[in-house]
Design an enzyme around this catalytic site. Structure first.
Site, PDB file in Angstrom:
ATOM      1  N   TRP A   1     -32.405  48.146 -22.581  1.00  9.18           N
ATOM      2  CA  TRP A   1     -32.633  46.717 -22.861  1.00  9.18           C
ATOM      3  C   TRP A   1     -33.763  46.577 -23.890  1.00  9.18           C
ATOM      4  O   TRP A   1     -33.673  45.791 -24.830  1.00  9.18           O
ATOM      5  CB  TRP A   1     -32.981  45.960 -21.571  1.00  9.18           C
ATOM      6  CG  TRP A   1     -31.799  45.636 -20.702  1.00  9.18           C
ATOM      7  CD1 TRP A   1     -30.599  46.297 -20.672  1.00  9.18           C
ATOM      8  CD2 TRP A   1     -31.689  44.567 -19.738  1.00  9.18           C
ATOM      9  NE1 TRP A   1     -29.768  45.711 -19.740  1.00  9.18           N
ATOM     10  CE2 TRP A   1     -30.400  44.663 -19.154  1.00  9.18           C
ATOM     11  CE3 TRP A   1     -32.553  43.573 -19.300  1.00  9.18           C
ATOM     12  CZ2 TRP A   1     -29.955  43.770 -18.173  1.00  9.18           C
ATOM     13  CZ3 TRP A   1     -32.115  42.687 -18.317  1.00  9.18           C
ATOM     14  CH2 TRP A   1     -30.831  42.780 -17.768  1.00  9.18           C
ATOM     15  N   ASP A  18     -46.108  49.989 -11.047  1.00  7.66           N
ATOM     16  CA  ASP A  18     -45.451  48.917 -10.297  1.00  7.66           C
ATOM     17  C   ASP A  18     -45.820  47.566 -10.926  1.00  7.66           C
ATOM     18  O   ASP A  18     -46.987  47.184 -10.938  1.00  7.66           O
ATOM     19  CB  ASP A  18     -45.933  48.988  -8.842  1.00  7.66           C
ATOM     20  CG  ASP A  18     -45.314  47.908  -7.977  1.00  7.66           C
ATOM     21  OD1 ASP A  18     -44.737  46.940  -8.510  1.00  7.66           O
ATOM     22  OD2 ASP A  18     -45.424  48.032  -6.743  1.00  7.66           O
ATOM     23  N   ASP A  24     -42.223  49.792 -16.180  1.00  8.22           N
ATOM     24  CA  ASP A  24     -41.370  50.439 -15.178  1.00  8.22           C
ATOM     25  C   ASP A  24     -42.210  51.427 -14.365  1.00  8.22           C
ATOM     26  O   ASP A  24     -43.245  51.905 -14.830  1.00  8.22           O
ATOM     27  CB  ASP A  24     -40.201  51.194 -15.839  1.00  8.22           C
ATOM     28  CG  ASP A  24     -39.045  51.421 -14.865  1.00  8.22           C
ATOM     29  OD1 ASP A  24     -38.015  50.728 -15.000  1.00  8.22           O
ATOM     30  OD2 ASP A  24     -39.171  52.254 -13.928  1.00  8.22           O
ATOM     31  N   ASP A  43     -34.068  43.854 -15.177  1.00  9.54           N
ATOM     32  CA  ASP A  43     -32.929  44.583 -14.616  1.00  9.54           C
ATOM     33  C   ASP A  43     -33.459  45.453 -13.469  1.00  9.54           C
ATOM     34  O   ASP A  43     -32.820  46.416 -13.067  1.00  9.54           O
ATOM     35  CB  ASP A  43     -32.345  45.460 -15.741  1.00  9.54           C
ATOM     36  CG  ASP A  43     -30.963  45.999 -15.448  1.00  9.54           C
ATOM     37  OD1 ASP A  43     -30.246  45.391 -14.641  1.00  9.54           O
ATOM     38  OD2 ASP A  43     -30.596  47.031 -16.044  1.00  9.54           O
ATOM     39  N   LYS A  97     -32.082  40.430 -12.314  1.00  9.49           N
ATOM     40  CA  LYS A  97     -30.952  40.997 -11.549  1.00  9.49           C
ATOM     41  C   LYS A  97     -31.140  40.800 -10.051  1.00  9.49           C
ATOM     42  O   LYS A  97     -32.251  40.900  -9.534  1.00  9.49           O
ATOM     43  CB  LYS A  97     -30.846  42.491 -11.838  1.00  9.49           C
ATOM     44  CG  LYS A  97     -29.794  43.170 -10.973  1.00  9.49           C
ATOM     45  CD  LYS A  97     -29.251  44.413 -11.585  1.00  9.49           C
ATOM     46  CE  LYS A  97     -30.119  45.621 -11.390  1.00  9.49           C
ATOM     47  NZ  LYS A  97     -29.511  46.752 -12.104  1.00  9.49           N
ATOM     48  N   GLY A 133     -34.596  52.466 -20.850  1.00  3.41           N
ATOM     49  CA  GLY A 133     -35.041  51.784 -22.064  1.00  3.41           C
ATOM     50  C   GLY A 133     -33.979  51.112 -22.909  1.00  3.41           C
ATOM     51  O   GLY A 133     -34.268  50.689 -24.032  1.00  3.41           O
TER      52      GLY A 133
END
Ligand SMILES: C[S@@+](CC[C@H](N)C(=O)[O-])C[C@H]1O[C@@H](n2cnc3c(N)ncnc32)[C@H](O)[C@@H]1O
Length: 204
Positions: free
Chosen positions: A55, A93, A74, A115, A155, A53
């Site tokens: 970000w 998901d 997440d 990320d 990312k 958590g």
């Protein structure tokens, strides 16, 4: 057993602890924000792969106002307790049909930050191709859910697929840049792909 150099708390880990962030990765986002001005006050932000958590908390502390909100998705729950006001947590998901529907219901978004990282196997080719698949799914989500003019950061574990992903992003964004923040660990092969200025849908 003596701890390895990597296990020992480094500068960013200690700083994160002192500033109340659950992970050192916050300083990667902070640096990209300073460099690219990705997020503005009052933006509605989608954080994909948000746990634990940091970000999300960084966006909440610096940009959340009475307008806008943060949707944090997440596979695992956030470790922010209590959940900060203005943050909407979605566990699952991000690319499953049910969760996607939920993300769409809260969108569209001014900024998407991701990320997200796959479970690593230790086999570089496997991990990079899993990461490329995640990256591709996030780009697809941005195609659907990012407002015109919006920004994306995603990312990627560097393998052979970076150029193809950048080409794909150039169809969607005015500017695309790969960026490696200083807070990335020396031995990491991650990079962030930054897309600035989502093009009009008709041009994309
Ligand atoms: C490096 S962590 C993110 C750290 C986070 N940015 C922070 O600052 O606290 C990567 C996260 O991606 C999540 N992830 C991987 N695949 C996902 C998926 N398909 N949907 C949602 N989250 C996913 C993992 O569960 C993991 O928590």
């Amino acid at each position: 057993m003596a701890k390895s150099r990597r296990d020992r708390a480094d500068f960013y880990t200690l700083k994160a602890r002192a500033e109340g962030y659950p992970a050192r990765s916050v300083y990667k986002l902070e640096e990209m924000q300073q460099h690219f001005s990705l997020i503005k006050a009052g933006d509605t932000v989608l954080d994909v792969g948000a746990a634990p958590g940091s970000w999300t908390l960084y966006v909440k502390r610096n940009f959340l106002s009475t307008r806008g909100r943060i949707v944090a998705v997440d596979l695992n729950p956030l470790s922010l307790s209590p959940l900060p006001e203005g943050v909407m947590e979605v566990v699952g998901d991000a690319f499953s049909p049910e969760i996607r529907k939920e993300l769409i219901a809260h969108g569209p978004y001014d900024v998407i930050i991701s990320d997200a990282a796959p479970q690593t196997s230790g086999i570089r080719s496997v991990d990079t191709s899993r990461s490329e698949a995640l990256c591709e799914a996030v780009i697809f989500l941005s195609e659907e859910q990012l407002k015109e003019g919006g920004n994306l950061v995603v990312k990627l574990f560097q393998g052979g697929g970076q150029e193809a992903l950048i080409t794909e992003m150039r169809e969607l964004f005015d500017r695309v840049k790969p960026y490696k923040p200083k807070a990335c660990r020396d031995d990491s092969f991650e990079v962030y792909l930054v897309g600035l200025g989502r093009k009009e849908r008709s041009r994309a």
